[in-house]
Design an enzyme around this catalytic site. Structure first.
Site, mmCIF file in Angstrom:
data_model
loop_
_atom_site.group_PDB
_atom_site.id
_atom_site.type_symbol
_atom_site.label_atom_id
_atom_site.label_comp_id
_atom_site.label_asym_id
_atom_site.label_seq_id
_atom_site.Cartn_x
_atom_site.Cartn_y
_atom_site.Cartn_z
ATOM 1 N N GLU A 50 0.829 -1.217 0.000
ATOM 2 C CA GLU A 50 0.000 0.000 0.000
ATOM 3 C C GLU A 50 0.862 1.265 0.000
ATOM 4 O O GLU A 50 2.081 1.212 0.223
ATOM 5 C CB GLU A 50 -0.933 0.014 1.213
ATOM 6 C CG GLU A 50 -0.205 0.041 2.542
ATOM 7 C CD GLU A 50 -1.010 0.721 3.645
ATOM 8 O OE1 GLU A 50 -1.484 1.849 3.438
ATOM 9 O OE2 GLU A 50 -1.122 0.120 4.727
ATOM 10 N N LYS B 21 -3.471 -2.024 15.926
ATOM 11 C CA LYS B 21 -2.928 -1.219 17.025
ATOM 12 C C LYS B 21 -3.952 -0.997 18.099
ATOM 13 O O LYS B 21 -5.132 -0.925 17.808
ATOM 14 C CB LYS B 21 -2.606 0.173 16.503
ATOM 15 C CG LYS B 21 -1.409 0.221 15.737
ATOM 16 C CD LYS B 21 -0.999 1.680 15.632
ATOM 17 C CE LYS B 21 0.100 1.717 14.650
ATOM 18 N NZ LYS B 21 -0.401 1.198 13.380
#
Ligand code: PSU
Ligand code: MN
Length: 301
Positions: free
Chosen positions: A25, A160
């Site tokens: 990405e 996260k």
């Protein structure tokens, strides 16, 4: 062939020959890391994929063209432009294409373009997810909806703890997105190897993961798969240190009223500042680790 898509000649040759290709990405380049570490990391990740026997295809939008495979100059352009490049998820693609602009692709948009190009395996750092407080804010990354419908496997280091991991797991379960752990029972929390959440299945090899993907997609069970690969022990962070930085960043985000697509980049940059760059060093290493596993899975597939 899609009239909006340019496939780099190296990538096109690999796809035509049935050779392994790994998508990467570009929001991680423009919005996930600062210059010049972002450009260095992007090029090193490509090299790691080549060294492990696959062909890298970094995905982005350049001058209104969807790109599967970038030149080093194009990587530098996005890396230097940083936050001034449009961060593109599914909803942003038509605007950037119609306006002939550059765009950095999130996990969601990268999956879309990878699927158009015929690429099945994608390596990144972390995916978006359900944010803490989403019960009020409705902040749920479009990455999760994309995983529900687009058939690309995403190798990441878990999610996260800027996110609500429990709600992210619930959302993925509802959407039928499998969460595979590579040699782990617990969902890794990006900077640390473990969290209080489990994975669906703990698989021990790239071959087992490739067989899972083959079975899913040959049965026409469309949609993505998350392959959660824990950060190598030597680069993992101290849990208390990272938790305190994340909590402070979250409090500042609320105070400053940061919302929408700015949330994730704000949190990443602030956590890197608050940890004195330690989180960036870990972030870089876990991306390398994911690239190695993704190359192995692409080869097996
Ligand atoms: N998490 C990271 N690094 C990143 C991102 C997420 O650790 O660079 C980026 C990815 O491109 C991901 C996007 O797809 O943020 C999610 O943004 P949002 O939460 O706005 O959907
Ligand atoms: Mn969001």
């Amino acid at each position: 062939m899609n009239q909006y898509l340019d496939i780099h000649p190296d990538v096109a040759a690999a796809i035509a020959a049935g050779k392994p290709v790994v998508a990467l990405e570009s929001t991680i380049i423009s919005h996930g890391m600062p210059w010049p570490q972002n450009a260095e990391t992007a090029k090193k990740v490509e090299k790691i994929i080549r060294d492990n026997g696959a062909v890298p295809a970094t995905i982005a939008i350049i001058d209104g063209r969807l790109k599967a495979g970038l030149s080093n100059d194009e990587i530098d352009t996005l890396a230097k432009a940083g936050l001034s490049v449009t961060k593109c998820s599914r909803r942003d693609l038509p605007f950037v294409i119609a306006q002939k602009q550059h765009g950095a692709t999130t996990v969601a948009a990268t999956m879309i373009i990878a699927a158009m190009a015929g690429i099945k395996v994608f390596a990144t750092g972390g995916i978006g997810g359900v944010h803490r407080g989403a019960q009020q804010t409705f902040d749920i990354s479009a990455d999760l909806q994309e995983l529900a419908k687009t058939s690309v496997a995403v190798v990441c280091a878990g999610a996260k703890s800027i996110l609500d991991l429990a709600l992210t797991r619930e959302y993925l379960e509802t959407q039928g997105v499998p969460v595979l752990g590579y040699k782990t029972d617990t969902l890794p929390a990006f900077y640390t190897r473990e969290s209080d959440q489990t994975v669906d299945y703990n698989l021990q090899s790239a071959n087992d993961i490739a067989n899972f993907l083959k079975a899913k997609w040959e049965m026409q069970l469309h949609g993505g798969v998350i392959i959660a690969n824990p950060i190598p022990e030597e680069f993992a962070m101290d849990k208390a240190a990272i938790d305190s930085a994340i909590n402070q960043a979250l409090a500042e985000m609320k105070e400053q009223g940061v919302a929408g697509k700015e949330s994730t980049p704000f949190l990443l940059a602030r956590v890197a500042e608050l940890t004195g760059g330690d989180s960036l060093a870990s972030n870089i290493q876990l991306v390398f680790n994911n690239a190695r596993l993704a190359a192995k899975i692409a080869i097996e597939l």
